[in-house]
Write an enzyme that holds these catalytic residues in place. Structure first.
Site, PDB file in Angstrom:
ATOM      1  N   HIS A  94      -9.973   1.415   3.016  1.00 29.20           N
ATOM      2  CA  HIS A  94      -9.476   2.721   3.465  1.00 29.20           C
ATOM      3  C   HIS A  94     -10.622   3.607   3.969  1.00 29.20           C
ATOM      4  CE1 HIS A  94      -5.226   2.602   2.583  1.00 29.20           C
ATOM      5  NE2 HIS A  94      -5.424   2.209   1.329  1.00 29.20           N
ATOM      6  N   HIS A  96      -9.517  -3.370  -1.331  1.00 29.82           N
ATOM      7  CA  HIS A  96      -8.421  -2.668  -0.641  1.00 29.82           C
ATOM      8  C   HIS A  96      -8.759  -1.177  -0.496  1.00 29.82           C
ATOM      9  CE1 HIS A  96      -3.990  -1.974   0.202  1.00 29.82           C
ATOM     10  NE2 HIS A  96      -4.380  -0.757  -0.140  1.00 29.82           N
ATOM     11  N   GLU A  97      -9.211  -0.559  -1.588  1.00 30.10           N
ATOM     12  CA  GLU A  97      -9.522   0.884  -1.522  1.00 30.10           C
ATOM     13  C   GLU A  97     -10.723   1.154  -0.623  1.00 30.10           C
ATOM     14  OE1 GLU A  97      -7.224   2.688  -2.445  1.00 30.10           O
ATOM     15  OE2 GLU A  97      -6.217   1.292  -3.793  1.00 30.10           O
ATOM     16  N   CYS A 145       0.849  -1.190   0.000  1.00 29.04           N
ATOM     17  CA  CYS A 145       0.000   0.000   0.000  1.00 29.04           C
ATOM     18  C   CYS A 145       0.885   1.240   0.000  1.00 29.04           C
ATOM     19  CB  CYS A 145      -0.887  -0.022   1.240  1.00 29.04           C
ATOM     20  SG  CYS A 145      -1.931   1.430   1.414  1.00 29.04           S
TER      21      CYS A 145
END
Lengths: 187, 168
Positions: free
Chosen positions: B144, B140-141, B98
């Site tokens: 966040h 993954h995004e 990341c």
């Protein structure tokens, strides 16, 4: 990229190994803490009935190996082997492996030479092993050897090349070998 | 429109649960442009989430179409506002890194296929089913937006490959 604490003045590799029991890590960490050392990088695991620790430690001020060795004497008294090595500046920083990263898994009936033949074949082509684990599993009558390694391929060597490189060892050693890409995805 | 600095952990914004976008106004459009510029500026970057550039809102962009692992199976450029995952299937482990946690990677288990609903950059409602690398990138995004880093999801240490078994 890697911002290791090169400004720290003293760096050591510390290896500790001995019969496994609860508290080896805590005892080690306590000694290092009291000395004012930082654990910068470490890998610790059970190997057989032992627990093995490998650490890169640093100190912000000039620091002599003998002082650390003194502090570890109590652990040596408890049956642990302790080895300390002072590091040169060019050994301090972690450098991410360049090139495609692959995982090579090798397994089959146990026999002499599996680790040697596989790693020699890779080394001859400049493949850099970054991590390696082996274990003997199976039963007493039919022991099975398992070797897992991660390696960075040099420029110009594809995953198919690496597979080809190991192909003939499959027959010679009578083992299964597979290679797959595990290059991290950057998100 | 500008390339923004990617925040690095331990910036507290990266551990913040982001708030929903109320309306796609000029401010949000600028945020989207900045996310796109920042993604395109990052070497090999396939996605950026708003908190990574300092904005605690539920917006992220994903584009795996230029990536070796994603180019054969993707929805092109995705602008995702208030995204939700409404269906997940399968699981696979991939080694992730990341931009907000440099120099560290780890094996993360993710769904292999997801269906996500979201608003696009013009406020239109969309629903897509993504699989493979694109699905991993979206998950993954989206993590966040909930203050989660891949470090929160590391599946195993490498030695976990082995089941311990002993014989004499």
């Amino acid at each position: 990229m890697s911002e290791c604490r090169k400004d720290n003045l003293a760096h050591f590799a510390v290896t500790i190994i001995g019969k496994d029991r609860p508290g080896i890590v805590a005892d080690t960490a306590e000694i290092l803490y009291r000395l004012g050392c930082n654990v910068e990088d470490s890998s610790c695991t059970m190997l057989g009935g032992d627990f093995a620790m490998i650490l890169i430690v640093s100190h912000g001020k000039p620091f002599v190996k003998a002082r650390m060795a003194d502090e570890f004497k109590s652990m040596q008294g408890q049956g642990l082997s302790v080895y300390i090595r002072a590091l040169n500046e060019d050994e301090v920083c972690y450098r991410s492996p360049q090139g495609e990263l692959c995982l090579v898994s090798v397994y089959g009936s146990d026999r002499p030479g599996i680790v040697y033949r596989v790693t020699r074949a890779l080394a001859e082509r400049g493949v850099n092993i970054t991590d390696l684990n082996t274990r003997l599993i199976g039963t007493k009558d039919e022991p099975v050897y398992v070797l897992m390694l991660e390696a960075a391929l040099p420029e110009g060597l594809t995953i198919e090349n690496a597979e080809g490189l190991l192909e003939k060892l499959k027959k010679e050693l009578n083992v299964e070998i597979s290679v797959r890409v595990i290059t991290p995805v950057s998100l | 429109m500008s390339v923004r600095t990617i925040l690095l952990y331990p910036d507290p914004l990266l551990k913040t649960v982001c708030g929903p976008v109320a309306a796609i106004n000029r401010e949000i459009s600028t945020l989207i442009e900045d996310l796109l510029d920042t993604m395109r500026a990052g070497p090999g970057s396939v996605g950026v989430a708003a908190p990574q550039i300092g904005v605690p809102l539920r917006v992220c962009v994903v584009d795996v179409s230029e990536n070796r692992q994603g180019r054969e199976n993707n929805h092109g450029l995705l602008v995702m506002v208030n995204p939700r995952i409404i269906h997940r299937e399968g699981s696979a482990i991939m080694r992730e890194g990341c931009m907000s946690v440099p120099d560290y990677t780890g094996d993360v288990e993710r769904a292999t296929s997801i269906t996500a609903s979201f608003l696009d950059g013009s406020g239109e409602s969309r629903e897509i089913t993504a699989s493979g690398f694109e699905s991993v990138a979206i998950q993954h995004e989206m993590d966040h937006l909930d203050g989660l880093l891949f470090l929160d999801r590391i599946a195993s240490l490498k030695t976990g490959l082995f089941r311990r078994k002993k014989y004499k």
